[in-house]
Design a protein around this motif. Structure first.
Motif, PDB file in Angstrom:
ATOM      1  N   TYR A 144     -41.285  -8.582 -13.990  1.00 41.46           N
ATOM      2  CA  TYR A 144     -41.993  -7.576 -14.775  1.00 41.46           C
ATOM      3  C   TYR A 144     -43.241  -7.124 -14.021  1.00 41.46           C
ATOM      4  N   LYS A 174     -41.308  -3.399 -17.770  1.00 42.00           N
ATOM      5  CA  LYS A 174     -42.329  -4.190 -18.437  1.00 42.00           C
ATOM      6  C   LYS A 174     -41.709  -4.861 -19.643  1.00 42.00           C
ATOM      7  N   GLN A 225     -47.081  -5.866 -13.894  1.00 45.71           N
ATOM      8  CA  GLN A 225     -48.292  -6.077 -14.696  1.00 45.71           C
ATOM      9  C   GLN A 225     -49.235  -4.891 -14.565  1.00 45.71           C
TER      10      GLN A 225
END
Length: 243
Positions: free
Chosen positions: A238, A113, A240
């Motif tokens: 990344y 992240k 979510q």
């Protein structure tokens, strides 16, 4: 490597005998027969080594008299006034032992992240999340002088910001008498896997290693790394989702 021996007990004079014996579990076909100290100690830190390396045919103690007679030039040193002869040997259950501990590890889930690191600054940095498997048997490391083991799992990688990053993700203390046979599945890390930038997303070579400190009742605190490692990749995107 098992031991290093400096021995001139049977010889009076200025020479000391210096060699490293690879231990009773090596045979005459050992891959270290023509190796250097750098080869023999690359998997362990702080282990003493002096060439020549000696491998005995049947695992018995080296024939010191033979080495002295036939390899005096390679296995001797001149003792200065303040030098003494000493011996350094690893033992297990009262016997010389050169066992090297292996560890099997694997990543199960790996995501990354990009979030603010409020502990350091408000900038958005990469934060890795992973679960891992770990299997190893450390029972043989315990003896009368070993009080506990301090284990730690480290992730190493190279990033644009740093030539070498080392992040401790998990650790454990094992006391003498406790179960030292580890077989963990789908374990969470204990500590955050922060990067000081955006060096985790898409990184294709992060390496996990297991190391430990042996905490004795008396003496040195050796730091040892297990044989075996695991390399993994971070996703190129990344996540979510909540992790």
């Amino acid at each position: 490597m098992d031991s290093i021996q400096y021995n001139d007990d049977e010889y009076d004079g200025p020479l000391g005998q210096v060699f490293t014996w690879l231990g009773p579990r090596w045979n005459n076909e050992s891959i270290f027969l023509n190796a250097t100290c750098q080869d023999a100690t690359k998997l362990a830190k702080g282990v003493p080594c002096s060439e020549p390396l000696v491998v005995s045919q049947d695992g018995s103690w080296p024939d010191i008299e033979y080495i002295w007679r036939n390899h005096l030039g390679n296995a001797s040193c001149i003792l200065a006034d303040n030098d003494v002869c000493a011996q350094h040997t690893y033992y297990f259950n009262g016997k010389v032992d050169n066992s090297t501990t292996a560890a099997q590890m694997n990543t199960v889930k790996v995501v990354v992240k990009n979030v603010p690191d409020y502990g350091a600054s408000r900038e958005r940095n990469d934060l890795g999340f992973l679960t891992f498997d770990l299997k190893t048997d450390l029972s043989h490391l315990f003896n009368w002088n070993v009080k506990q083991l301090f284990l730690y799992l480290t992730a190493e990688y190279i990033s644009p910001n740093n030539e070498l990053n080392q992040v401790v993700l998990w650790d454990k203390i094992i006391l003498r008498g406790e179960n030292a046979l580890l077989d963990f599945k789908n374990m969470n890390t204990k500590y955050y896997f922060w990067d000081d930038g955006n060096g985790l997303k898409g990184h294709n070579n992060v390496t996990l290693t297991l190391s430990w400190n042996i905490i004795p009742n008396a003496g040195l605190l050796p730091n040892i790394q297990a044989i075996g490692q695991h390399s993994f990749k971070f996703p190129t995107d990344y996540t979510q989702t909540r992790v």
